[in-house]
Write an enzyme that holds these catalytic residues in place. Sequence first.
Site, PDB file in Angstrom:
ATOM      1  N   HIS A 156       0.831  -1.200   0.000  1.00 29.50           N
ATOM      2  CA  HIS A 156       0.000   0.000   0.000  1.00 29.50           C
ATOM      3  C   HIS A 156       0.870   1.256   0.000  1.00 29.50           C
ATOM      4  CE1 HIS A 156      -3.429   2.608   1.176  1.00 29.50           C
ATOM      5  NE2 HIS A 156      -2.512   3.222   1.916  1.00 29.50           N
ATOM      6  N   GLU A 157       1.902   1.266   0.836  1.00 29.20           N
ATOM      7  CA  GLU A 157       2.755   2.451   0.914  1.00 29.20           C
ATOM      8  C   GLU A 157       3.604   2.613  -0.339  1.00 29.20           C
ATOM      9  OE1 GLU A 157       2.196   4.620   3.106  1.00 29.20           O
ATOM     10  OE2 GLU A 157       0.851   3.333   4.237  1.00 29.20           O
ATOM     11  N   HIS A 212       1.633   4.283  -3.084  1.00 27.93           N
ATOM     12  CA  HIS A 212       1.584   5.745  -3.015  1.00 27.93           C
ATOM     13  C   HIS A 212       2.760   6.361  -3.776  1.00 27.93           C
ATOM     14  CE1 HIS A 212      -1.820   6.584  -0.466  1.00 27.93           C
ATOM     15  NE2 HIS A 212      -1.370   5.842   0.522  1.00 27.93           N
ATOM     16  N   GLU A 272      -6.028   7.134  -1.245  1.00 28.87           N
ATOM     17  CA  GLU A 272      -5.954   5.967  -0.378  1.00 28.87           C
ATOM     18  C   GLU A 272      -6.595   4.745  -1.046  1.00 28.87           C
ATOM     19  OE1 GLU A 272      -4.552   5.274   2.587  1.00 28.87           O
ATOM     20  OE2 GLU A 272      -3.547   7.220   2.455  1.00 28.87           O
TER      21      GLU A 272
END
Length: 274
Positions: free
Chosen positions: A126-127, A130, A189
Amino acid sequence: MKLQKTFLFSLTTLFIVGCTAKTPYTNRSQMIFVSQKEELALGEKSYKDALSTSKVIVGTKDANRINNIGQRIAKVANRDDFNWEFNLVENDSQNAFCLPGGKVVVYTGILKVAKNDDQLATVISHEIAHALARHGAERMSASMVQQGIGVVGNIALGVTAPQYQNLFNQTYGIGSQVGVMLPYGRMQESEADEIGIYLMAQAGYDLNEALKFWDNMSQGKNETIEFFSTHPSSTTRINDIKALILKMKNNPTMLQKSSPTKENVNNLLGEKLY
């Protein structure tokens, strides 16, 4: 006068088109005024500052797990230009972040809810998503417009540019204005969730553990109304991920078609063209 207005309109249009980028996997159009070179320079400084004030844990089983999982995901992220680093930092916050260039920090607090390697992969994917989607640069560009700040220009590593460094740090944090920046954050997100699932799948992790992780994160928390939150509610997030996993199961070629290759990755991520 009319000719002058037409010329200015055309010039502005060309400027905006020249600053349009595309996110990997989702292929969403973005407006980015910051080049990757500038973004990397700003991110490198913020990363060094963050580590200098933190207790970095090295050589432990958990630190090695973070690095091994991170490197496995980095391999499928297809960014040879990133100098990947994965650090475990002592902090009770259930959080993690990835700065431009593949600088990933995981807080020890997340280990309380990430029960296995697949759930840790959910966080790290997930990070990383980004960073791959340049969400920070996108937020920074929106803030530049919002605050009337000019185009960044040529920022090199080691050059002092406090006004841009402060803006960079702000836009990697929590949004400021309800109805302006916060909805933008929720969209990013959700997009990071989606890209993260693709990365997990490519790296061979169990996607169902992503659902369990976000369920773990929601336990014992009184979530605020989603409109006023920078993150989607856990229910929204889990339902969206379930739908994506189902789509991928029903369409096995979906991942291959969406995955960036070494040949097109720079086009997908976008460079400043003006």
